[in-house]
Design a protein around this motif. Structure first.
Motif, PDB file in Angstrom:
ATOM      1  N   VAL B 143       5.447 -10.610   1.810  1.00  0.00           N
ATOM      2  CA  VAL B 143       6.518 -10.417   2.786  1.00  0.00           C
ATOM      3  C   VAL B 143       6.188 -11.186   4.061  1.00  0.00           C
ATOM      4  CG1 VAL B 143       7.940  -8.683   3.947  1.00  0.00           C
ATOM      5  CG2 VAL B 143       6.721  -8.070   1.859  1.00  0.00           C
ATOM      6  N   TYR B 144       7.217 -11.742   4.685  1.00  0.00           N
ATOM      7  CA  TYR B 144       7.005 -12.411   5.972  1.00  0.00           C
ATOM      8  C   TYR B 144       8.240 -12.220   6.844  1.00  0.00           C
ATOM      9  CZ  TYR B 144      10.067 -16.089   4.181  1.00  0.00           C
ATOM     10  OH  TYR B 144      11.132 -16.769   3.673  1.00  0.00           O
ATOM     11  N   CYS B 145       8.050 -12.402   8.151  1.00  0.00           N
ATOM     12  CA  CYS B 145       9.199 -12.399   9.073  1.00  0.00           C
ATOM     13  C   CYS B 145       8.968 -13.473  10.124  1.00  0.00           C
ATOM     14  CB  CYS B 145       9.430 -11.011   9.671  1.00  0.00           C
ATOM     15  SG  CYS B 145       8.011 -10.286  10.514  1.00  0.00           S
ATOM     16  N   SER B 153       8.124  -7.392   8.720  1.00  0.00           N
ATOM     17  CA  SER B 153       7.402  -7.575   7.459  1.00  0.00           C
ATOM     18  C   SER B 153       6.581  -6.321   7.130  1.00  0.00           C
ATOM     19  CB  SER B 153       6.507  -8.815   7.509  1.00  0.00           C
ATOM     20  OG  SER B 153       5.638  -8.757   8.605  1.00  0.00           O
ATOM     21  N   ILE B 170       1.251  -9.478   3.155  1.00  0.00           N
ATOM     22  CA  ILE B 170       2.027  -9.929   4.316  1.00  0.00           C
ATOM     23  C   ILE B 170       1.458 -11.254   4.816  1.00  0.00           C
ATOM     24  CG2 ILE B 170       2.378  -9.470   6.782  1.00  0.00           C
ATOM     25  CD1 ILE B 170       2.719  -6.531   6.108  1.00  0.00           C
ATOM     26  N   GLY B 174       3.888 -15.289   9.737  1.00  0.00           N
ATOM     27  CA  GLY B 174       5.299 -15.389   9.407  1.00  0.00           C
ATOM     28  C   GLY B 174       5.802 -16.797   9.129  1.00  0.00           C
TER      29      GLY B 174
END
Lengths: 156, 196
Positions: B143-145, B153, B170, B174
Motif C-alpha cells: 500500500v502507498y499514498c 496507507s 507499506i 509513497g
C-alpha cells in the motif's frame, strides 16, 4: 406565529424567516444524517480517520467516532423533523466547532489525511474548502439555535 | 416563546446521553481494529552475497519470498512491513505482488504504480469497497499514498489486515518517493490489479 416570526422586523421578514429557518434546518440536519449513513457501516474506518488527526489517543478513537456518528444521527433526525430543534442545533454547533478546530489544526500541521467527514464522497483530503464548508454549516446551525425551527416543525 | 436556556441545556444533555448509550450498545457489536505496528525491513547479506529482507520484530513466517507478512505481534497488534520503492519494485518483479493506491481517484488517474488498484481510505466507510474484489487476500499487498505525513496507507493497511489480508506492506515514502527514485509509473483510472 413562530418565535422567528415574532423576532423578525416587519411583515416581509416575518414571511421570510420561517422559510429560511426551515431550509437551514433541512440542510444541516440532512447533511448530518447523510454523513452518518456513510460512516455507520464501518465505524472502525471512521475511528482510523479520527486517529489520523493525531489529537486523540488511538485507544479511544473508535468509541469517540461511534459517539459522533450517533450524535449526528440523533441531532440530524431531530433537526429534519423539527423536534427539539434548539438543543439538537446546540449539539451540532458544538460538533462543528470541534470539527473546525480539528480540521484547522490538521491544515496548519500540513497533515495529508482524509477528514472522514463524508466517507467515500470526499477523498480529496482536507484544506481551506473543508474549513469554509464547516463555517457555513456552523452559521446555519447557529441560526436555528438562535431563532428556532421555522416552518413545518413537529415540535419546538 | 423562546424556551429558557436551562431547558435547552437539559434537553441537549438528554440527547448526549442517548447518543452515548446508542454508541455504547453499538460498540459491543464492532470488531476491534488491530493496532498496526510499522516495522522497517532490514536487509542482511546472504551467503551468496545477495541481500535478502528480514524483520526485526517477532513475526510469523511464510507468504512468498518478500519477507515476513503482516503478522500478529501480540493481541490486537499486527506488524506491517515498510519497504523502500526499490524493494517494492524488486518484489513486484519476482513475486505475486498487488499494489494498492490509497490516494484519491484524481491523483491515481494522474499517475500510479504499475498495476495498482485505487482504494482510497474513504471507500471503507460503508464496509467493503467495490475495488476490493480485484485483490487477492492471500497475495502480498503493498500500500502507498502521498508519503510524508500521509496516513492513508497505514489506515488502508489496517483495514486490509482486518479483512484478512495476510501479507500487507507499506511504501512509507509513497508515490512521490517512487517517482523520485525514477521507477516506472502508469496513468489512467483503470488498473490490472497485480503483476500476473
Amino acid at each position: 406565529m413562530s418565535a422567528a416570526g415574532e423576532m423578525a422586523s416587519g411583515p416581509a421578514g416575518a414571511r421570510v424567516w420561517p422559510w429560511g429557518l426551515l431550509a437551514a434546518r433541512l440542510i444541516v440536519g440532512g447533511l448530518f444524517l447523510f454523513a452518518a449513513s456513510l460512516k455507520i457501516g464501518n465505524p472502525t474506518a471512521f475511528g482510523g480517520a479520527i486517529e489520523g488527526f493525531k489529537l486523540l489517543d488511538a485507544s479511544i478513537t473508535l468509541e469517540f467516532g461511534l459517539l459522533l456518528i450517533w450524535l449526528e444521527i440523533l441531532c440530524g433526525a431531530l433537526l429534519v423533523l423539527g423536534i427539539w430543534s434548539r438543543p439538537a442545533a446546540l449539539l451540532i454547533v458544538g460538533m462543528l466547532c470541534l470539527f473546525f478546530v480539528a480540521l484547522a489544526s490538521a491544515v496548519v500541521r500540513g497533515l495529508e489525511i482524509d477528514c472522514g467527514c463524508f466517507g467515500a464522497l470526499m477523498q480529496g483530503g482536507i484544506g481551506w474548502g473543508s474549513l469554509a464548508r464547516t463555517l457555513v454549516l456552523l452559521g446555519l446551525a447557529v441560526l436555528v439555535f438562535r431563532r428556532g425551527p421555522g416552518r413545518f416543525a413537529l415540535g419546538r | 416563546m423562546m424556551p429558557p436556556a436551562g431547558r435547552i441545556a437539559v434537553q441537549a444533555a438528554v440527547l448526549l446521553l442517548l447518543a452515548a448509550a446508542a454508541a455504547a450498545i453499538h460498540r459491543t457489536r464492532v470488531e476491534e481494529a488491530p493496532r498496526i505496528v510499522l516495522q522497517a525491513e532490514e536487509t542482511r547479506p546472504a551467503a551468496d552475497g545477495v541481500t535478502t529482507p528480514t524483520q526485526t520484530a517477532a513475526a510469523t513466517p511464510g507468504g512468498g519470498t518478500g519477507g515476513a507478512p503482516a503478522a500478529e505481534a501480540g493481541e490486537g497488534v499486527s506488524v506491517v512491513g515498510v519497504v523502500t520503492p526499490e524493494r517494492a519494485l524488486e518484489l513486484y518483479n519476482t513475486d505475486y505482488v498487488q499494489f494498492v493506491d490509497a490516494r484519491n481517484p484524481a491523483d491515481f488517474a494522474a499517475g500510479h504504480l504499475p498495476g495498482a488498484v485505487n482504494l482510497p481510505f474513504g471507500e471503507f466507510g460503508r464496509g467493503k469497497p467495490g475495488n476490493l474484489d480485484e485483490l487477492i487476500p492471500e497475495a502480498m499487498t503493498i500500500v502507498y499514498c502521498e508519503g510524508g505525513e500521509c496516513e492513508s496507507s497505514r489506515l488502508v493497511a489496517q483495514q486490509l489486515v482486518m479483512l484478512g489480508f495476510v501479507d500487507v506492506k507499506i511504501i512509507e515514502v509513497g508515490y512521490p518517493g517512487w517517482v523520485a527514485a525514477g521507477l516506472p509509473v502508469e496513468s489512467g483510472d483503470s488498473s490490472t490489479g497485480a503483476n500476473r
